[in-house]
Design an enzyme around this catalytic site. Structure first.
Site, PDB file in Angstrom:
ATOM      1  N   ASN A   1       0.838  -1.185   0.000  1.00 22.43           N
ATOM      2  CA  ASN A   1       0.000   0.000   0.000  1.00 22.43           C
ATOM      3  C   ASN A   1       0.881   1.245   0.000  1.00 22.43           C
ATOM      4  OD1 ASN A   1       0.624  -0.804   2.682  1.00 22.43           O
ATOM      5  ND2 ASN A   1      -1.084   0.360   3.531  1.00 22.43           N
TER       6      ASN A   1
ATOM      7  N   GLU B   1       0.281   5.182   0.579  1.00 24.02           N
ATOM      8  CA  GLU B   1      -0.700   6.187   0.995  1.00 24.02           C
ATOM      9  C   GLU B   1      -0.315   7.578   0.483  1.00 24.02           C
ATOM     10  OE1 GLU B   1      -1.208   5.542   5.233  1.00 24.02           O
ATOM     11  OE2 GLU B   1      -2.349   3.716   4.830  1.00 24.02           O
TER      12      GLU B   1
ATOM     13  N   CYS C   1      -3.939   0.417  -2.601  1.00 26.42           N
ATOM     14  CA  CYS C   1      -3.793  -0.800  -1.805  1.00 26.42           C
ATOM     15  C   CYS C   1      -2.660  -1.683  -2.333  1.00 26.42           C
ATOM     16  CB  CYS C   1      -5.094  -1.598  -1.831  1.00 26.42           C
ATOM     17  SG  CYS C   1      -6.440  -0.842  -0.893  1.00 26.42           S
TER      18      CYS C   1
ATOM     19  N   GLU D   1      -2.797  -4.827  -3.019  1.00 23.42           N
ATOM     20  CA  GLU D   1      -3.262  -5.699  -4.095  1.00 23.42           C
ATOM     21  C   GLU D   1      -3.180  -4.972  -5.439  1.00 23.42           C
ATOM     22  OE1 GLU D   1      -4.695  -5.022  -1.227  1.00 23.42           O
ATOM     23  OE2 GLU D   1      -5.858  -6.696  -0.448  1.00 23.42           O
TER      24      GLU D   1
ATOM     25  N   CYS E   1     -10.188  -5.009   0.302  1.00 27.49           N
ATOM     26  CA  CYS E   1     -11.325  -4.079   0.260  1.00 27.49           C
ATOM     27  C   CYS E   1     -12.181  -4.387  -0.973  1.00 27.49           C
ATOM     28  CB  CYS E   1     -10.825  -2.638   0.234  1.00 27.49           C
ATOM     29  SG  CYS E   1     -10.171  -2.120  -1.368  1.00 27.49           S
TER      30      CYS E   1
ATOM     31  N   CYS F   1     -10.525  -3.792  -4.339  1.00 27.28           N
ATOM     32  CA  CYS F   1      -9.487  -4.771  -4.684  1.00 27.28           C
ATOM     33  C   CYS F   1     -10.102  -6.118  -5.051  1.00 27.28           C
ATOM     34  CB  CYS F   1      -8.481  -4.914  -3.549  1.00 27.28           C
ATOM     35  SG  CYS F   1      -7.372  -3.487  -3.475  1.00 27.28           S
TER      36      CYS F   1
HETATM   37  N1  THU Z   1      -5.172  -1.794   2.593  1.00 24.44           N
HETATM   38  C1  THU Z   1      -4.552  -2.579   1.643  1.00 24.44           C
HETATM   39  O1  THU Z   1      -3.508  -2.199   1.097  1.00 24.44           O
HETATM   40  N2  THU Z   1      -5.117  -3.767   1.338  1.00 24.44           N
HETATM   41  C2  THU Z   1      -6.193  -4.302   1.964  1.00 24.44           C
HETATM   42  O2  THU Z   1      -6.583  -5.419   1.643  1.00 24.44           O
HETATM   43  C3  THU Z   1      -6.880  -3.555   3.032  1.00 24.44           C
HETATM   44  C4  THU Z   1      -6.417  -2.162   3.238  1.00 24.44           C
HETATM   45  C5  THU Z   1      -4.526  -0.540   2.984  1.00 24.44           C
HETATM   46  C6  THU Z   1      -5.169   0.719   2.510  1.00 24.44           C
HETATM   47  C7  THU Z   1      -4.638   1.735   3.510  1.00 24.44           C
HETATM   48  O3  THU Z   1      -3.358   2.184   3.106  1.00 24.44           O
HETATM   49  C8  THU Z   1      -4.472   0.911   4.793  1.00 24.44           C
HETATM   50  O4  THU Z   1      -4.484  -0.454   4.394  1.00 24.44           O
HETATM   51  C9  THU Z   1      -5.542   1.148   5.836  1.00 24.44           C
HETATM   52  O5  THU Z   1      -6.813   1.028   5.287  1.00 24.44           O
END
Ligand code: THU
Length: 135
Positions: A39, A41, A50, A52, A83, A86
């Site tokens: 991920n 941000e 994310c 994925e 999520c 994804c």
């Molecule tokens: N996140 C992912 O990268 N993958 C997931 O399957 C769930 C959430 C990340 C998004 C964000 O940067 C952090 O987790 C918190 O939501």
């Protein structure tokens, strides 16, 4: 390499300064190549991506287009499912029976499939008025 280990190694490089919630994902493509993502941000929060999505982007850049297996890992009391967005992204490149392993850095593992995560997926077959699939 074990796919969960690949996701765990990738996770170290996640960029999550706002949530502090680092996630790693690994995809084994049908070619056998493993692609990872983390991920990433952004200070404008919704612009983050994310793990994925990162792994899928790496797979496409690598020339693969079919997912054979997926693993996702985070430091959480329970395995973190992808999520909604994804789930749709994974379904674009995977058959419904593709295995998805959700792991925690604490050692928990939950196995599921792309189809179980997104039953009744919206797919290309629903597009009827596109140039390739005229009504
Ligand atoms: N996140 C992912 O990268 N993958 C997931 O399957 C769930 C959430 C990340 C998004 C964000 O940067 C952090 O987790 C918190 O939501």
């Amino acid at each position: 390499m074990n796919l969960v280990d690949a996701a765990r190694n990738a996770r170290e490089k996640a960029y999550a300064p706002y949530s502090q919630f680092k996630v790693g994902a690994a995809i084994r493509a049908e070619s056998g190549t493993v692609f990872c993502g983390v991920n990433v941000e952004n200070v404008a929060y919704p612009e983050g991506t994310c793990a994925e999505a990162g792994a899928i982007a790496a797979m496409v850049l690598g020339g693969d287009s079919k997912i054979a297996e997926v693993a996702v890992i985070a430091d959480s009391p329970a395995p973190v499912p992808p999520c909604g967005g994804c789930r749709q992204k994974l379904a674009e490149f995977a058959e419904m029976d593709v295995k998805v392993t959700l792991a925690t850095t604490r050692g928990e593992v939950l196995e599921t499939t792309v189809g179980a995560l997104l039953p009744g997926a919206f797919g290309a077959g629903h597009l009827v008025n596109t140039p390739d699939n005229k009504a």
